[in-house]
Motif scaffolding. Structure first.
Motif, PDB file in Angstrom:
ATOM      1  N   SER A  18      13.569   7.628  20.231  1.00  0.00           N
ATOM      2  CA  SER A  18      12.960   6.982  18.996  1.00  0.00           C
ATOM      3  C   SER A  18      11.271   7.407  18.759  1.00  0.00           C
ATOM      4  O   SER A  18      10.740   6.782  17.977  1.00  0.00           O
ATOM      5  N   ILE A  19      10.836   8.302  19.748  1.00  0.00           N
ATOM      6  CA  ILE A  19       9.536   8.535  19.692  1.00  0.00           C
ATOM      7  C   ILE A  19       9.197   9.542  18.458  1.00  0.00           C
ATOM      8  O   ILE A  19       8.067   9.121  18.016  1.00  0.00           O
ATOM      9  N   ILE A  25       5.670  10.239  11.147  1.00  0.00           N
ATOM     10  CA  ILE A  25       5.190   9.588  10.096  1.00  0.00           C
ATOM     11  C   ILE A  25       3.709   9.347  10.254  1.00  0.00           C
ATOM     12  O   ILE A  25       2.842   9.415   9.404  1.00  0.00           O
ATOM     13  N   ALA A  26       3.182   9.263  11.262  1.00  0.00           N
ATOM     14  CA  ALA A  26       1.599   8.961  11.518  1.00  0.00           C
ATOM     15  C   ALA A  26       0.975  10.221  11.269  1.00  0.00           C
ATOM     16  O   ALA A  26       0.076  10.032  10.459  1.00  0.00           O
ATOM     17  N   HIS A  27       1.515  11.422  11.477  1.00  0.00           N
ATOM     18  CA  HIS A  27       1.126  12.664  11.230  1.00  0.00           C
ATOM     19  C   HIS A  27       0.985  12.830   9.476  1.00  0.00           C
ATOM     20  O   HIS A  27       0.090  13.181   9.289  1.00  0.00           O
ATOM     21  N   ALA A  37      -0.956   5.691  18.207  1.00  0.00           N
ATOM     22  CA  ALA A  37      -0.524   4.980  19.387  1.00  0.00           C
ATOM     23  C   ALA A  37      -0.046   3.400  19.047  1.00  0.00           C
ATOM     24  O   ALA A  37       0.906   3.050  19.516  1.00  0.00           O
ATOM     25  N   LEU A  38      -0.731   3.060  18.176  1.00  0.00           N
ATOM     26  CA  LEU A  38      -0.522   1.666  17.895  1.00  0.00           C
ATOM     27  C   LEU A  38       0.783   1.424  16.831  1.00  0.00           C
ATOM     28  O   LEU A  38       1.573   0.620  17.021  1.00  0.00           O
ATOM     29  N   PHE A  39       0.936   2.488  16.009  1.00  0.00           N
ATOM     30  CA  PHE A  39       2.066   2.451  15.177  1.00  0.00           C
ATOM     31  C   PHE A  39       3.433   2.655  15.940  1.00  0.00           C
ATOM     32  O   PHE A  39       4.482   2.057  16.054  1.00  0.00           O
ATOM     33  N   LEU A  40       3.121   3.604  17.089  1.00  0.00           N
ATOM     34  CA  LEU A  40       4.218   4.095  18.012  1.00  0.00           C
ATOM     35  C   LEU A  40       4.648   2.378  18.827  1.00  0.00           C
ATOM     36  O   LEU A  40       5.850   2.201  18.881  1.00  0.00           O
ATOM     37  N   ILE A  74      11.712   8.154   3.487  1.00  0.00           N
ATOM     38  CA  ILE A  74      11.156   7.388   2.391  1.00  0.00           C
ATOM     39  C   ILE A  74       9.622   7.493   2.620  1.00  0.00           C
ATOM     40  O   ILE A  74       8.619   7.571   1.780  1.00  0.00           O
ATOM     41  N   PHE A  75       9.154   7.243   3.999  1.00  0.00           N
ATOM     42  CA  PHE A  75       7.992   7.246   4.384  1.00  0.00           C
ATOM     43  C   PHE A  75       7.130   8.613   3.818  1.00  0.00           C
ATOM     44  O   PHE A  75       6.008   8.712   3.511  1.00  0.00           O
TER      45      PHE A  75
END
Length: 428
Positions: A18-19, A25-27, A37-40, A74-75
């Motif tokens: 799942s990582i 997406i954060a990238h 880190a918070l999004f993860l 979609i993201f």
């Protein structure tokens, strides 16, 4: 003690599988290391809670929830709209956050109306085979590139990473086939630990970033602001939800068949309850500004490999995942798992899925009809996988995300062909 060891193995598998999505997406949204880190954290927290809700209230099968690939797409598409339709990445993420809420409500409405129960009939052995084979083919390229240390088109194969991945893969197969039950049962956990050690020795293990320094940090809600209405996201959510239902039904069918055939277990039909919970899980994703979850078909390969078909280790593992997200230091350790190790172990697990796919096809009594649907579905899906994603750039976001996904398009085409064949047979 056995249940705890099994739970740890489930937790490691859930985390390792799942990582990638939240980090990717954060990238694309340009998040810094802190926001990443918070999004993860939020995404993994929602996944852990989603697993527990399904275990106690939903389909009650040992199927882990993972970030939905469709939402991932979609993201990425909406990240490309920043500066065009959305002023800032924050605005786009706020709209997508709201899209999770739209999807959750639609899941619940369709489950209440009984639509999802009727859709289950569409997943015949031929359709399930098509779905599984497309899933395996789509992911096999990702596995091989990941094992070779190739992340972008400009990267070259890292021989040290490739050699380490090959060694991990061999160790995983050896552990899976070991005659000692404790070795084969915990093959995934043992292989990940050994693989981590191998990559540390060859100097390819990432450093552990300890993050904020806080001992405990709870996931925050509505990070991107309150829900908003976005017509484009609403339309996208409707179509994505219908496709996620198809994904969920396929995952449930595969696990049900595995439990019946390999473990001789009685399985209750709880598709409707699972659908309700999927709606709740999407609502949680919206509340915690995370990625919408979906039951992962690869769980069947994991259960077949480890032989852990009972619910208790799964529940322990899911609870561990939820607790882990409260501790940034522990999350940082998991986030430092060398990606090639996760890819190598998952590659071995998915070899079991190929066998399951052919077992599914063998169950279909009308071979000619099944082969026709499978042939057209596979050719369509695999063909789309070779079309560059950039080729769909001029299409509306929802169409671009769906039509560029060979797994979904190929499966839908196979369903249409089979249903037309059945209707033709009935008329004759």
């Amino acid at each position: 003690m056995k249940q705890l060891a099994g739970g740890i193995q489930w937790a490691v598998f859930l985390m390792a599988s799942s990582i990638a999505a939240p980090i990717a997406i954060a990238h694309v949204f340009g998040m810094d290391s802190g926001d990443t880190a918070l999004f993860l954290q939020r995404t993994i927290f929602v996944l852990g809670v989603a697993c527990l809700l399904q275990a106690f209230l939903g389909h009650k099968l040992p199927i882990n929830e993972g970030p939905a690939g469709l939402w991932w797409g979609i993201f990425v598409v909406y990240a490309g709209m920043v500066g065009v339709f959305y002023s800032t990445p924050h605005d786009a993420l706020q709209a997508l956050q709201s899209g999770m809420l739209y999807s959750g409500v639609l899941f619940i409405i369709l489950a209440a109306a009984g639509v999802i129960t009727k859709m289950k009939k569409l997943f015949t052995p031929a359709i399930t085979f098509t779905y599984l084979m497309l899933l395996i083919l789509q992911l096999s390229g990702t596995f091989i590139k990941g094992m070779a240390g190739v992340e972008t088109a400009e990267d070259v194969i890292d021989l040290r990473v490739a050699a380490g991945s090959l060694l991990v893969l061999i160790l995983t197969f050896v552990a899976m086939g070991n005659k000692r039950e404790w070795v084969s049962k915990y093959a995934v956990l043992l292989s990940i630990v050994a693989g981590w050690g191998i990559f540390a020795v060859i100097g390819r293990a990432p450093r552990v970033e300890m993050g904020t320094g806080q001992i405990i940090e709870l996931p925050k809600m509505f990070v991107y602001g309150p829900p908003v209405w976005d017509g484009g996201v609403a339309v996208t959510a409707v179509f994505i939800t219908l496709l996620l239902i198809a994904n969920m039904l396929a995952s449930i069918r595969v696990m049900e068949n595995l439990l019946k055939q390999k473990f001789s277990m009685q399985v209750e039909d709880r598709v409707r309850q699972g659908s309700f919970v999927s709606g709740i899980n999407h609502l949680l994703s919206g509340v915690f500004s995370a990625i919408g979850p979906v039951p992962i078909s690869g769980a069947a390969g994991f259960v077949s490999t480890t032989g852990m078909a009972t619910m208790l280790p799964f529940i322990v593992g899911s609870a561990l995942i939820v607790v882990i997200t409260f501790f940034p230091a522990i999350m940082a350790v998991f986030a430092a798992l060398p990606a090639p190790v996760a890819y190598a172990v998952t590659f071995a697990i998915f070899t079991k899925m190929v066998s399951m796919a052919f077992s599914e096809l063998d169950e279909d009594e009308e071979k000619e009809r099944a082969r026709k649907a499978v042939a057209i579905g596979l050719m369509t899906g695999v063909g789309i996988m070779f079309v560059p994603s950039a080729s769909f750039a001029q299409l509306p976001a929802v169409l671009a995300s769906v039509l560029s996904n060979g797994l979904i398009t190929g499966t839908v085409v196979a369903i249409i062909i089979e249903q037309l064949s059945l209707r033709k047979k009935t008329q004759n």
